[in-house]
Design a protein around this motif. Structure first.
Motif, short mmCIF file in Angstrom:
data_model
loop_
_atom_site.label_atom_id
_atom_site.label_comp_id
_atom_site.label_asym_id
_atom_site.label_seq_id
_atom_site.Cartn_x
_atom_site.Cartn_y
_atom_site.Cartn_z
N TRP A 11 0.67 -1.16 -0.11
CA TRP A 11 0.18 0.11 -0.22
C TRP A 11 0.85 1.24 -0.08
O TRP A 11 0.59 2.15 -0.68
N PRO A 12 1.81 1.52 0.84
CA PRO A 12 2.65 2.58 0.80
C PRO A 12 3.10 2.91 -0.54
O PRO A 12 3.44 4.18 -0.65
N ARG A 13 3.43 2.11 -1.46
CA ARG A 13 3.96 2.39 -2.74
C ARG A 13 2.89 2.89 -3.52
O ARG A 13 3.13 3.12 -4.94
N PHE A 19 -1.87 6.63 -1.23
CA PHE A 19 -2.03 6.03 0.21
C PHE A 19 -1.79 7.20 1.05
O PHE A 19 -2.26 7.35 2.27
N MET A 20 -0.70 8.07 1.16
CA MET A 20 -0.39 9.10 2.04
C MET A 20 -1.77 9.92 2.21
O MET A 20 -1.89 10.42 3.32
N LEU A 43 -8.43 3.07 4.40
CA LEU A 43 -7.79 2.45 3.71
C LEU A 43 -8.20 1.32 2.94
O LEU A 43 -8.00 1.07 1.81
N GLN A 44 -9.28 0.58 3.53
CA GLN A 44 -9.78 -0.43 3.07
C GLN A 44 -10.99 -0.11 1.92
O GLN A 44 -10.68 -0.60 0.67
N GLY A 45 -11.60 0.93 1.90
CA GLY A 45 -12.21 1.69 0.93
C GLY A 45 -11.31 2.04 -0.29
O GLY A 45 -11.81 1.80 -1.29
N ASN A 84 4.22 -2.54 11.42
CA ASN A 84 4.91 -1.33 11.87
C ASN A 84 5.45 -0.51 10.65
O ASN A 84 5.80 0.51 10.83
N ARG A 85 5.12 -0.94 9.46
CA ARG A 85 5.33 -0.21 8.24
C ARG A 85 4.31 0.75 8.02
O ARG A 85 4.87 1.85 7.70
#
Length: 384
Positions: free
Chosen positions: A140-142, A146-147, A178-180, A352-353
């Motif tokens: 997800w962070p990529r 996301f941010m 985030l799920q949506g 922790n990511r």
């Protein structure tokens, strides 16, 4: 494997008890609602009666022939009274709707100036949702957006009040957003791979007999680039769920990770127990036997008749006052960055990511909670 028990029908519904192997059971009701308004009212009362007879996690799916909001129709010709009645019934049944990925409407009258509606729905109770917990995906962070999604969700909850409750509410809001976001913009990776491969195959087949147009050539090039990214995402998801973290990404095939996932699931699940020559297979019965066995094995604690006086042992003393200093932002950031990225410190599904990638967004609320913990104010720290 899923077992089906106690199926029964009414005029507009089919209800059955689902018992997945190694997982809690839940009720499923499939519906096909009537067309006339007075029959729809009777149908909604029918759902209430069904719920009264079936306790536990519940999902309701199918063609409701009802709108839950005016935006679920392509024009303004809506029956607002029926919408209000439907919403009232959903609230009474404590049902929430699952997000529909990739589509806005589910029905059309197929005319030139078509009327479109969303009359097919999937609703579930909170108890059913708890059976399918949130999982933070490593890729997800990529992904683009996301941010922004994390920032919007995190800041949607005011940082006022009990810091532990605030932190819990912010994490819950972030998980939901985030799920949506993932369902809406990333969706089912396997399905997208299959669609991309099918389109590439058709374009390749066409190029065997004629020259592709500029638009078709660019589409094929874009699809191939997207396919590489999707395959990388699929391998990353499989790697995370297999929990083989000592291999670098690309060191093994996706199928290798999936085999390990299945093996880990088999190792972590007790499918049967034998007691006094009797085979026990039910999930609840196995749990009860395990509790009884270890209760008898470990027994109960007793008060100790003696204790050690460490002061009389003459052990050397050290100045450890620095361990009692308040937590600092630099100290906390260092710890967060050193944590294994794909390990989850708690049961909320966040690894922790998230804390490392979104440190600038979450640090102030995390520091508030740790400061309250340092001062001994742990009210709200053990919230369910």
């Amino acid at each position: 494997m899923v077992s089906l028990f106690n199926p029964h029908t009414t005029q507009n519904t089919l209800t059955a008890l689902f018992k997945p192997e190694g997982a809690p059971e839940w009720w499923l009701t499939c519906v096909y609602a009537p067309q006339l308004d007075h029959e729809k009212v009777e149908f909604l009362e029918e759902l209430v009666e069904i719920r009264d007879l079936h306790v536990g996690p519940w999902a309701v799916v199918g063609d409701f022939n009802l709108l839950a909001a005016a935006s679920e129709k392509s024009n303004d010709a809506v029956n607002r009274r029926m919408i209000a009645r439907f919403r009232s019934s959903l609230n009474r049944l404590e049902l929430k709707e699952l997000y529909l990925s990739g589509r806005r409407f589910t029905w059309s009258n197929e005319r030139e100036n078509a009327t479109k509606e969303k009359i097919d729905h999937v609703f579930n109770t909170n108890a059913w949702e708890d059976l399918h917990p949130f999982r933070f995906e490593a890729f997800w962070p990529r992904a683009e957006g996301f941010m922004d999604t994390v920032s919007m969700a995190w800041n949607s909850v005011p940082s006022v009040g009990n810091p532990f409750v605030v932190l819990d509410n912010k994490l819950r809001a972030t998980a939901k957003k985030l799920q949506g976001w993932s369902d809406r913009w990333i969706g089912n990776v396997k399905l997208q791979i299959a669609m991309a491969m099918e389109l590439i195959y058709r374009l390749d087949s066409a190029s065997d007999h004629r020259l592709l147009t500029v638009a078709a050539f660019l589409l094929r090039k874009t699809l191939k680039r997207k396919l590489l990214g999707l395959c990388s995402l699929e391998r990353g998801i499989a790697r995370q769920r297999s929990r083989i973290l000592h291999l670098r990404e690309g060191d093994a095939s996706t199928e290798f990770f999936y085999r390990h996932v299945r093996q880990r699931q088999r190792k972590n699940m007790i499918t049967s127990l034998k007691k006094d020559e009797q085979l026990i297979t039910g999930h609840d019965q196995i749990a009860e036997e395990v509790d009884d066995y270890y209760g008898q094995l470990l027994g109960t604690t007793k008060e100790r008749g003696a204790a050690l006086r460490l002061e009389d042992l003459g052990l050397p003393r050290h100045d450890l006052s620095h361990l009692e200093l308040p937590f600092t932002e630099e100290e906390l950031e260092k710890v967060v960055k050193l944590l294994p990225p794909d390990k989850a410190p708690g049961p909320d599904g966040f690894t922790n990511r998230l804390y490392a990638c979104c440190w600038s967004i979450i640090k102030l609320d995390l520091l508030r909670a740790l400061d309250a913990f340092y001062r001994g104010d742990t009210r709200g720290a053990c919230r369910q």
